[in-house]
Design a protein around this motif. Sequence first.
Motif, mmCIF file in Angstrom:
data_model
loop_
_atom_site.group_PDB
_atom_site.id
_atom_site.type_symbol
_atom_site.label_atom_id
_atom_site.label_comp_id
_atom_site.label_asym_id
_atom_site.label_seq_id
_atom_site.Cartn_x
_atom_site.Cartn_y
_atom_site.Cartn_z
ATOM 1 N N SER A 7 -3.989 1.259 -8.724
ATOM 2 C CA SER A 7 -5.097 1.782 -8.917
ATOM 3 C C SER A 7 -6.306 1.495 -7.901
ATOM 4 N N LYS A 8 -6.053 0.197 -7.348
ATOM 5 C CA LYS A 8 -6.962 -0.504 -6.338
ATOM 6 C C LYS A 8 -6.693 0.087 -4.887
ATOM 7 N N ARG A 9 -5.570 0.249 -4.739
ATOM 8 C CA ARG A 9 -5.002 0.858 -3.422
ATOM 9 C C ARG A 9 -5.674 2.440 -3.006
ATOM 10 N N VAL A 10 -5.723 2.804 -4.299
ATOM 11 C CA VAL A 10 -6.221 4.445 -4.437
ATOM 12 C C VAL A 10 -7.715 4.297 -3.858
ATOM 13 N N GLU A 11 -8.607 3.465 -4.245
ATOM 14 C CA GLU A 11 -9.888 3.117 -3.820
ATOM 15 C C GLU A 11 -9.996 2.736 -2.462
ATOM 16 N N SER A 12 -9.203 1.943 -2.007
ATOM 17 C CA SER A 12 -9.307 1.239 -0.682
ATOM 18 C C SER A 12 -8.082 0.446 -0.352
ATOM 19 N N ASN A 57 0.957 -1.048 0.086
ATOM 20 C CA ASN A 57 0.103 -0.023 0.023
ATOM 21 C C ASN A 57 0.803 1.258 0.109
ATOM 22 N N ASN A 58 1.990 1.165 0.175
ATOM 23 C CA ASN A 58 3.011 2.582 0.377
ATOM 24 C C ASN A 58 4.065 2.327 -0.465
#
Length: 262
Positions: free
Chosen positions: A135-140, A106-107
């Motif tokens: 892309s997904k980690r921006v959403e959640s 995530n980081n």
Amino acid sequence: MGGHTSAILDSLGSQGHLTSIDKDSYSEEIAIKLSLEDKRMRFISGSFGNLEDYFEKNSLDGVLLDLGISSNQLDDPDRGFSFKNSGPLDMRMDQTSSLSAEFWINNASKEEIEKVFKEIAEERQSRKITRLICSKRVESPIKTTKDLVNIVLSSRSGTSKIHTLRNIFRAIRMKVNCELEELSGVLKAAGTVLKVGGRLLVISFHSLEDRTTKRFIQGKDGAGTETIFKLIGGKPLKPDQLEIDNNPRSRSAILRIAEKVI
């Protein structure tokens, strides 16, 4: 799980001594029980990359490095090592470490993730998978093994899905635990603490691990050490079909043996 330790103790003379090193707390529980049963053994809770902190120069007859992870670690959903089990995205060998797979995925930068997937996972779709993750980690936040599995599966089709999942999970684990860096360090340290004539044995489960070990033994790792090893037994040892049938997880194991010459 203590398998190698028990086997060595069975063959060790009464004046011999065995020290086992592991940074996993579960392994520590097993090792303490073994050490209570056999006074020739002691256990060090720590990283084998710090080998020189524990032993004097030219003091050991043998060093065995088992670079795999145990079935207990793989089968425990709470450890997050396997894509087959749903659980937290952890993957830390040392549970006191602050860097988990969840934090890293995530980081870490897009460039770092892509590099790990390309160089360690040796994944052809590294760029596509990385793009989906970012892309997904921006959403959640990506928090569980299932979250990561779903992202990787959405990037692939056909029969290569399981192969890709295995390689991606292994690459993240190796990155989080700095396994390749630690291997390079412990190989160099083994050259220091082994006596002349001492044996170095390395069991690897990944092409990069085996390549690193092979180049070290050949003196081509660029470390610039004065230690010289010679390969023992010609070709590396691999499990035969009977062993693979009894223990399928041994199928990718490679054992290289070398003797310290100088």
